[in-house]
Design a protein around this motif. Structure first.
Motif, mmCIF file in Angstrom:
data_model
loop_
_atom_site.group_PDB
_atom_site.id
_atom_site.type_symbol
_atom_site.label_atom_id
_atom_site.label_comp_id
_atom_site.label_asym_id
_atom_site.label_seq_id
_atom_site.Cartn_x
_atom_site.Cartn_y
_atom_site.Cartn_z
ATOM 1 N N GLN A 13 0.772 -1.220 0.046
ATOM 2 C CA GLN A 13 -0.044 0.035 -0.184
ATOM 3 C C GLN A 13 1.065 1.369 -0.176
ATOM 4 O O GLN A 13 1.775 1.418 0.693
ATOM 5 C CB GLN A 13 -0.863 0.010 1.270
ATOM 6 C CG GLN A 13 -1.665 1.272 1.259
ATOM 7 C CD GLN A 13 -2.616 1.032 2.490
ATOM 8 O OE1 GLN A 13 -2.343 1.021 3.821
ATOM 9 N NE2 GLN A 13 -4.081 1.250 2.239
ATOM 10 N N ARG A 14 0.770 2.038 -0.937
ATOM 11 C CA ARG A 14 1.418 3.396 -0.903
ATOM 12 C C ARG A 14 0.382 4.664 -0.626
ATOM 13 O O ARG A 14 -0.697 4.716 -1.512
ATOM 14 C CB ARG A 14 1.844 3.481 -2.435
ATOM 15 C CG ARG A 14 2.935 2.351 -2.846
ATOM 16 C CD ARG A 14 3.532 2.704 -4.091
ATOM 17 N NE ARG A 14 4.376 1.488 -4.399
ATOM 18 C CZ ARG A 14 3.966 0.276 -4.983
ATOM 19 N NH1 ARG A 14 2.616 0.079 -5.340
ATOM 20 N NH2 ARG A 14 4.649 -0.692 -5.254
ATOM 21 N N GLY A 102 -6.532 -1.455 -12.211
ATOM 22 C CA GLY A 102 -5.325 -1.589 -12.783
ATOM 23 C C GLY A 102 -5.138 -2.686 -13.526
ATOM 24 O O GLY A 102 -6.063 -3.591 -13.847
ATOM 25 N N LYS A 118 -3.636 -4.810 -9.156
ATOM 26 C CA LYS A 118 -3.359 -3.432 -8.669
ATOM 27 C C LYS A 118 -4.485 -2.690 -8.681
ATOM 28 O O LYS A 118 -5.584 -2.744 -9.472
ATOM 29 C CB LYS A 118 -2.348 -2.551 -9.708
ATOM 30 C CG LYS A 118 -1.116 -3.238 -9.768
ATOM 31 C CD LYS A 118 -0.256 -2.350 -10.649
ATOM 32 C CE LYS A 118 0.976 -2.737 -11.259
ATOM 33 N NZ LYS A 118 1.943 -2.060 -11.828
ATOM 34 N N TYR A 119 -4.776 -1.713 -7.668
ATOM 35 C CA TYR A 119 -6.015 -0.881 -7.669
ATOM 36 C C TYR A 119 -5.733 0.470 -6.730
ATOM 37 O O TYR A 119 -4.806 0.402 -6.128
ATOM 38 C CB TYR A 119 -7.293 -1.679 -7.049
ATOM 39 C CG TYR A 119 -6.909 -2.168 -5.733
ATOM 40 C CD1 TYR A 119 -7.691 -1.436 -4.633
ATOM 41 C CD2 TYR A 119 -6.390 -3.323 -5.400
ATOM 42 C CE1 TYR A 119 -7.291 -1.756 -3.260
ATOM 43 C CE2 TYR A 119 -6.323 -3.815 -4.185
ATOM 44 C CZ TYR A 119 -6.625 -3.161 -3.052
ATOM 45 O OH TYR A 119 -6.680 -3.654 -1.790
ATOM 46 N N SER A 120 -6.413 1.347 -7.123
ATOM 47 C CA SER A 120 -6.433 2.462 -6.056
ATOM 48 C C SER A 120 -7.601 2.696 -5.503
ATOM 49 O O SER A 120 -8.715 2.222 -5.852
ATOM 50 C CB SER A 120 -5.761 3.862 -6.966
ATOM 51 O OG SER A 120 -7.080 4.339 -7.951
ATOM 52 N N LEU A 127 -7.797 10.602 -3.635
ATOM 53 C CA LEU A 127 -6.736 9.462 -3.624
ATOM 54 C C LEU A 127 -6.536 9.090 -2.562
ATOM 55 O O LEU A 127 -6.014 9.965 -1.830
ATOM 56 C CB LEU A 127 -5.601 9.591 -4.727
ATOM 57 C CG LEU A 127 -4.700 8.210 -4.747
ATOM 58 C CD1 LEU A 127 -5.321 7.295 -5.151
ATOM 59 C CD2 LEU A 127 -3.330 8.850 -5.316
ATOM 60 N N SER A 129 -5.208 5.706 -1.501
ATOM 61 C CA SER A 129 -3.878 4.594 -1.731
ATOM 62 C C SER A 129 -3.937 4.032 -3.018
ATOM 63 O O SER A 129 -4.801 4.200 -3.515
ATOM 64 C CB SER A 129 -4.048 4.015 -0.515
ATOM 65 O OG SER A 129 -5.050 2.895 -0.706
ATOM 66 N N GLU A 130 -2.515 3.949 -3.181
ATOM 67 C CA GLU A 130 -2.435 2.965 -4.405
ATOM 68 C C GLU A 130 -1.856 1.409 -3.860
ATOM 69 O O GLU A 130 -1.045 1.459 -2.858
ATOM 70 C CB GLU A 130 -1.181 3.531 -5.208
ATOM 71 C CG GLU A 130 -1.443 4.790 -5.871
ATOM 72 C CD GLU A 130 -2.458 4.556 -6.979
ATOM 73 O OE1 GLU A 130 -2.535 3.432 -7.699
ATOM 74 O OE2 GLU A 130 -2.735 5.665 -7.355
ATOM 75 N N ASN A 131 -2.557 0.418 -4.392
ATOM 76 C CA ASN A 131 -2.454 -1.082 -3.855
ATOM 77 C C ASN A 131 -1.993 -1.769 -4.819
ATOM 78 O O ASN A 131 -2.653 -1.793 -5.986
ATOM 79 C CB ASN A 131 -3.659 -1.240 -3.231
ATOM 80 C CG ASN A 131 -4.084 -0.172 -2.058
ATOM 81 O OD1 ASN A 131 -3.822 -0.276 -0.979
ATOM 82 N ND2 ASN A 131 -5.134 0.537 -2.419
ATOM 83 N N GLU A 132 -1.263 -2.862 -4.344
ATOM 84 C CA GLU A 132 -0.796 -3.905 -5.131
ATOM 85 C C GLU A 132 -1.018 -5.204 -4.552
ATOM 86 O O GLU A 132 -0.375 -5.302 -3.283
ATOM 87 C CB GLU A 132 0.571 -3.623 -5.703
ATOM 88 C CG GLU A 132 0.892 -4.191 -7.111
ATOM 89 C CD GLU A 132 2.338 -3.443 -7.511
ATOM 90 O OE1 GLU A 132 3.009 -4.249 -8.214
ATOM 91 O OE2 GLU A 132 2.714 -2.614 -7.219
#
Length: 141
Positions: A13-14, A102, A118-120, A127, A129-132
């Motif tokens: 998580q970013r 994503g 991937k998803y946000s 926004l 978070s960005e997640n993988e």
């Protein structure tokens, strides 16, 4: 037919330039209905969702639905190139979040394999978070 499998999950998580990685190893079940693969496992105290069951559904490598049932209910729909609004139980109440999908890639078969997506997440279109997610599934036999 359901098969008991070993599941290894790594989530990244970013948020605002900070990155956090969470890893989980557990036992669950893998099965197929028509062309869709299902992966189920019980959450534990270690994940913070003790008493809940998570089901991931891979629909022909175009969509992943993560459904959690039990005390911490949620449903996230990850579909490449699309945004879905989903409910997420926080423990303090339900929250409506946006999920933008994503890339989704899979080598899952009836014998196991890998799933990556991937998803946000956004809250009120901002926004969050960005997640993988990387999932490895191995049959125990």
């Amino acid at each position: 037919m359901k098969k008991q499998v070993f599941i290894s999950i790594r989530g990244i998580q970013r948020v605002e330039g900070q990155e956090e990685t969470v890893e989980l190893m557990t036992v669950g079940n893998l099965y197929r209905k028509k062309n869709d693969y299902y992966l189920t496992y019980e959450e534990t105290e270690a994940t913070g969702f003790d008493g809940s069951k998570t089901t991931l559904r891979l629909e022909e490598e175009t969509r992943v639905t993560m459904q959690r049932s039990g005390p911490y209910r949620s449903q996230l729909i990850v579909e490449k190139g699309r945004r879905h609004q989903c409910c997420y139980e926080t423990g303090y109440g339900e929250m409506l979040i946006g999920v933008s999908g994503g890339d989704i890639s899979s080598t899952l078969t009836d014998e196991g394999g890998n799933l990556h997506f991937k998803y946000s997440l956004d809250v009120n279109t901002s926004l969050a978070s960005e997640n993988e997610v990387y999932i490895n599934v191995r049959c125990d036999s």
